[in-house]
Design a protein around this motif. Structure first.
Motif, PDB file in Angstrom:
ATOM      1  N   ASN A  77      -0.848 102.644  55.782  1.00  0.00           N
ATOM      2  CA  ASN A  77      -0.421 102.030  54.519  1.00  0.00           C
ATOM      3  C   ASN A  77       0.831 101.204  54.792  1.00  0.00           C
ATOM      4  OD1 ASN A  77       0.290 101.237  51.975  1.00  0.00           O
ATOM      5  ND2 ASN A  77       0.679 103.288  51.172  1.00  0.00           N
ATOM      6  N   ALA A  80       3.630 101.001  52.058  1.00  0.00           N
ATOM      7  CA  ALA A  80       4.257 102.250  51.605  1.00  0.00           C
ATOM      8  C   ALA A  80       5.759 102.097  51.437  1.00  0.00           C
ATOM      9  CB  ALA A  80       3.963 103.364  52.603  1.00  0.00           C
ATOM     10  N   ALA A 114      -1.103 100.273  49.739  1.00  0.00           N
ATOM     11  CA  ALA A 114      -0.963 100.647  48.334  1.00  0.00           C
ATOM     12  C   ALA A 114       0.502 100.624  47.917  1.00  0.00           C
ATOM     13  CB  ALA A 114      -1.548 102.043  48.088  1.00  0.00           C
ATOM     14  N   ARG A 115       0.730 100.265  46.654  1.00  0.00           N
ATOM     15  CA  ARG A 115       2.099 100.126  46.124  1.00  0.00           C
ATOM     16  C   ARG A 115       2.804 101.470  46.027  1.00  0.00           C
ATOM     17  NH1 ARG A 115       2.085  99.284  41.233  1.00  0.00           N
ATOM     18  NH2 ARG A 115      -0.134  99.299  40.702  1.00  0.00           N
ATOM     19  N   THR A 116       2.057 102.521  45.694  1.00  0.00           N
ATOM     20  CA  THR A 116       2.584 103.887  45.584  1.00  0.00           C
ATOM     21  C   THR A 116       3.823 103.952  44.690  1.00  0.00           C
ATOM     22  OG1 THR A 116       1.865 104.125  47.888  1.00  0.00           O
ATOM     23  CG2 THR A 116       3.000 105.992  46.904  1.00  0.00           C
ATOM     24  N   GLY A 117       3.689 103.455  43.480  1.00  0.00           N
ATOM     25  CA  GLY A 117       4.757 103.573  42.500  1.00  0.00           C
ATOM     26  C   GLY A 117       5.748 102.441  42.478  1.00  0.00           C
ATOM     27  N   SER A 155      -3.262 102.266  43.137  1.00  0.00           N
ATOM     28  CA  SER A 155      -2.215 101.251  43.312  1.00  0.00           C
ATOM     29  C   SER A 155      -2.480 100.370  44.536  1.00  0.00           C
ATOM     30  CB  SER A 155      -0.851 101.928  43.449  1.00  0.00           C
ATOM     31  OG  SER A 155      -0.780 102.705  44.637  1.00  0.00           O
ATOM     32  N   THR A 156      -3.730 100.345  45.008  1.00  0.00           N
ATOM     33  CA  THR A 156      -4.026  99.556  46.212  1.00  0.00           C
ATOM     34  C   THR A 156      -3.853  98.068  45.967  1.00  0.00           C
ATOM     35  OG1 THR A 156      -6.382  99.544  45.641  1.00  0.00           O
ATOM     36  CG2 THR A 156      -5.634 101.243  47.180  1.00  0.00           C
TER      37      THR A 156
END
Length: 291
Positions: A77, A80, A114-117, A155-156
């Motif tokens: 990722n 990340a 992915a954005r991950t938040g 969130s990809t």
């Protein structure tokens, strides 16, 4: 009128060694191969041994001059926000590039992350920076990294096709980046590829000059469902008519078209799907002679 080749293949297991993936695609009757060069569920992998590289080279020589691509680990990722995952992802991609260089594989397919938040713009910046770091860590010229569009789940990045171009624009090494277009992912993200017009609209969101590979997967999910579930050709929501548009589209002519659909060890599903794709090639088109 000049005709262009249609090149159909599949992702095959490398269980027992990467040379076995070549044996499997030959048995399935494909003209292009994608494989994992390592266990994609683990972060660490040993480097390619000289014997492994030699066996792979011999298998490729026996098969013929067909396109081969690696798919990078799903664990990676590059977008990340956490430093630990970002560092591990960068190192894993660099190691994959080195493995492919040792094996003579010129294409590496990669999900953009992915954005991950975090916010999208920040995530795009991180993805490009981590991608650059991996390319620089794998010193020297090597495989072309193909950013693959996604179904847009969670969130990809990459469900919005323009995000792939945004990562490339931010990179210092754009000459080492290309694109892989996945039909199931595009459809699930809301791009209706079932007609030539819908496919035109989706491809217009990409820099077509960077397209190097197509993943031909039907979709278990409906249009815009964000469901990343592959189905056999003609048995999903895209359907035979949709794949007729894909295999005959002029922008995709000559690109390797790779199946990522489920198969048992006898590879009968691959043979079925390859036959289905070949049957959709319009008169006047042609395929390469299969070995």
């Amino acid at each position: 009128m000049k005709t262009q080749q249609r090149i159909f293949g599949a992702h095959e297991s490398a269980a027992g060694g990467v040379a076995r993936a070549v044996e499997r695609i030959r048995a399935a009757g494909g003209d292009a191969l994608q494989l994992f060069t390592r266990n994609q569920r683990q972060w660490e992998a040993p480097p390619v041994s000289p014997g492994e590289a030699q066996a792979f080279a011999r298998a490729l020589e026996d098969w013929g001059p067909h396109p081969v691509a690696s798919h990078a680990s799903y664990l990676i990722n590059l977008a990340a926000p956490g430093e630990e995952l970002s560092a591990r992802s960068t190192a894993a991609l660099a190691a994959e590039l080195e493995r492919c260089r040792a094996l003579g594989i010129g294409l590496v397919v990669l999900h953009p992350g992915a954005r991950t938040g975090s916010g999208t713009e920040e995530a795009l910046d991180r993805a490009a920076a981590s991608l650059d770091a991996a390319l620089e860590a794998a010193d020297g010229e090597g495989p072309l990294v193909l950013l693959e569009n996604t179904a847009g789940q969670g969130s990809t990045l990459g469900g919005d096709l323009g995000e792939l171009g945004a990562i490339i624009e931010r990179s210092r090494h754009a000459h080492r980046l290309g694109l892989c277009f996945d039909t199931c992912h595009a459809f699930a993200a809301g791009h209706d590829v079932r007609s030539p017009q819908g496919l035109d609209a989706a491809l217009a969101r990409l820099d077509a000059s960077r397209l190097r590979l197509v993943h031909v997967n039907d979709s278990k999910g409906a249009l815009g469902s964000r469901l990343d579930r592959h189905e056999h050709i003609g048995q999903g929501a895209i359907g035979q008519g949709g794949f007729a548009a894909v295999v005959n589209h002029p922008l995709l002519a000559g690109l390797p078209m790779i199946l990522e659909t489920h198969k048992e060890k006898d590879l009968e599903e691959d043979r079925m799907n390859l036959a289905a794709l070949r049957a959709l090639v319009a008169p006047g088109r042609r395929e390469p002679k299969r070995s």
